[in-house]
Design an enzyme around this catalytic site. Sequence first.
Site, PDB file in Angstrom:
ATOM      1  N   GLU A 129      45.360  84.692  71.734  1.00  0.00           N
ATOM      2  CA  GLU A 129      44.833  84.295  73.044  1.00  0.00           C
ATOM      3  C   GLU A 129      45.885  84.451  74.136  1.00  0.00           C
ATOM      4  OE1 GLU A 129      41.803  84.593  72.490  1.00  0.00           O
ATOM      5  OE2 GLU A 129      41.034  82.728  73.307  1.00  0.00           O
ATOM      6  N   THR A 182      38.160  86.876  84.958  1.00  0.00           N
ATOM      7  CA  THR A 182      38.798  85.632  84.499  1.00  0.00           C
ATOM      8  C   THR A 182      39.813  85.161  85.535  1.00  0.00           C
ATOM      9  OG1 THR A 182      38.507  86.490  82.282  1.00  0.00           O
ATOM     10  CG2 THR A 182      39.898  84.565  82.471  1.00  0.00           C
TER      11      THR A 182
HETATM   12  P1  ADP Z   1      35.879  86.177  76.695  1.00  0.00           P
HETATM   13  O1  ADP Z   1      35.713  85.959  78.164  1.00  0.00           O
HETATM   14  O2  ADP Z   1      34.638  86.679  76.063  1.00  0.00           O
HETATM   15  O3  ADP Z   1      36.436  84.970  76.030  1.00  0.00           O
HETATM   16  P2  ADP Z   1      38.409  87.206  76.848  1.00  0.00           P
HETATM   17  O4  ADP Z   1      38.533  87.210  78.330  1.00  0.00           O
HETATM   18  O5  ADP Z   1      38.976  86.053  76.068  1.00  0.00           O
HETATM   19  O6  ADP Z   1      36.890  87.334  76.480  1.00  0.00           O
HETATM   20  O7  ADP Z   1      39.114  88.475  76.230  1.00  0.00           O
HETATM   21  C1  ADP Z   1      39.116  89.688  76.803  1.00  0.00           C
HETATM   22  C2  ADP Z   1      40.533  90.263  76.974  1.00  0.00           C
HETATM   23  O8  ADP Z   1      41.244  90.348  75.733  1.00  0.00           O
HETATM   24  C3  ADP Z   1      40.431  91.683  77.483  1.00  0.00           C
HETATM   25  O9  ADP Z   1      41.470  91.888  78.397  1.00  0.00           O
HETATM   26  C4  ADP Z   1      40.646  92.524  76.235  1.00  0.00           C
HETATM   27  O10 ADP Z   1      41.142  93.820  76.506  1.00  0.00           O
HETATM   28  C5  ADP Z   1      41.665  91.693  75.474  1.00  0.00           C
HETATM   29  N1  ADP Z   1      41.644  91.976  74.031  1.00  0.00           N
HETATM   30  C6  ADP Z   1      42.665  92.376  73.259  1.00  0.00           C
HETATM   31  N2  ADP Z   1      42.291  92.527  71.985  1.00  0.00           N
HETATM   32  C7  ADP Z   1      40.999  92.201  71.919  1.00  0.00           C
HETATM   33  C8  ADP Z   1      40.068  92.144  70.858  1.00  0.00           C
HETATM   34  N3  ADP Z   1      40.359  92.470  69.607  1.00  0.00           N
HETATM   35  N4  ADP Z   1      38.814  91.735  71.172  1.00  0.00           N
HETATM   36  C9  ADP Z   1      38.483  91.404  72.446  1.00  0.00           C
HETATM   37  N5  ADP Z   1      39.329  91.444  73.493  1.00  0.00           N
HETATM   38  C10 ADP Z   1      40.591  91.835  73.232  1.00  0.00           C
END
Ligand code: ADP
Length: 308
Positions: A129, A182
């Site tokens: 994260e 975000t």
């Molecule tokens: P959500 O809003 O659905 O929680 P996030 O904002 O936590 O999604 O995650 C998205 C970010 O994490 C993007 O910048 C993405 O490129 C990065 N990222 C890196 N590796 C991964 C992965 N395996 N799966 C999803 N996102 C990833």
Amino acid sequence: MNKIKVFAPATVANVACGFDIMGFALEGVGDVIVVEKTTDNKLTIAEITGTTGIPTDPEKNVSSVAIQAMLDKLGSDQGFSISIEKKVKPGSGLGSSASSSAGAVVAANHLLGNPFKKEELVEFAMEGERAASEKPHADNVAPSIIGGFTVVRGYEPLDVFTIGYPEDLYAAVIFPEVEVKTADAKKILKSQVNLSDAITQWGNVAGLTAGMITKDYDLIKRSMKDVIVEPVRSILIPCYDQVKAAALENDALGCNISGSGPSIFALARGREAADKIADAMGVEFTKADIAFDKYVSPINGKGTEIID
Ligand code: ADP
């Protein structure tokens, strides 16, 4: 065993008044991750399917970053090849990156003979994260790994626990195809809270926690309110007020932003009620010509599971 396939569920975090502390796992939607031991002492992202734009650089992909944190703790240089099938788009507000971190550490832990308990894997997944959002949050990775309804009490030291919930509690989740950055969702938050709002909020946190544990639907309904974050963040999501009104008119216990949006979730008693709510929420996005995905799910009590 050299190869394993796991399902790591998507999650709803920032549950109403439980901003940054409460989350729960969903059923049927999440990442499928295959991890295989290799002999080259390296971590490799072999394949990513289901979405585009996710880094394949093992220093950037959250799956490999999370496994690396675990290997560092063990002092191991075991190599792994990781394949990721994404079922939720990044930026959905449904813990897309968290599912990848959670699935990767549960799978690698298993291949290493389970040196860690599930709860202990949370801090490694948090490093994933950190790679995705600078801050090592636990509020999505904890429910994705452990399952159920989780609370992150604090970080120093990490203190995560699960609470009970009614068996027929269902979530209706709607993910509109709009982008909420975000960074914008973070920037818009106020850095200070006034005391009367804080008092209302912690009364609701206590009510929601007690309502979940004692399966008191009326108390859950009275407590699923967020006077601090929702009023400022909801303006970033088109049709938010209409969607929420539609959910509440259809007997939702509550309706709030999932994560930092744009997904919106409602809780309901029973699948039939949740289906009706999800349909009503969808109608509002259809009226505004906004495409969406919707999911209806009970709380997933299992968390990340080995499927092969
Ligand atoms: P959500 O809003 O659905 O929680 P996030 O904002 O936590 O999604 O995650 C998205 C970010 O994490 C993007 O910048 C993405 O490129 C990065 N990222 C890196 N590796 C991964 C992965 N395996 N799966 C999803 N996102 C990833």
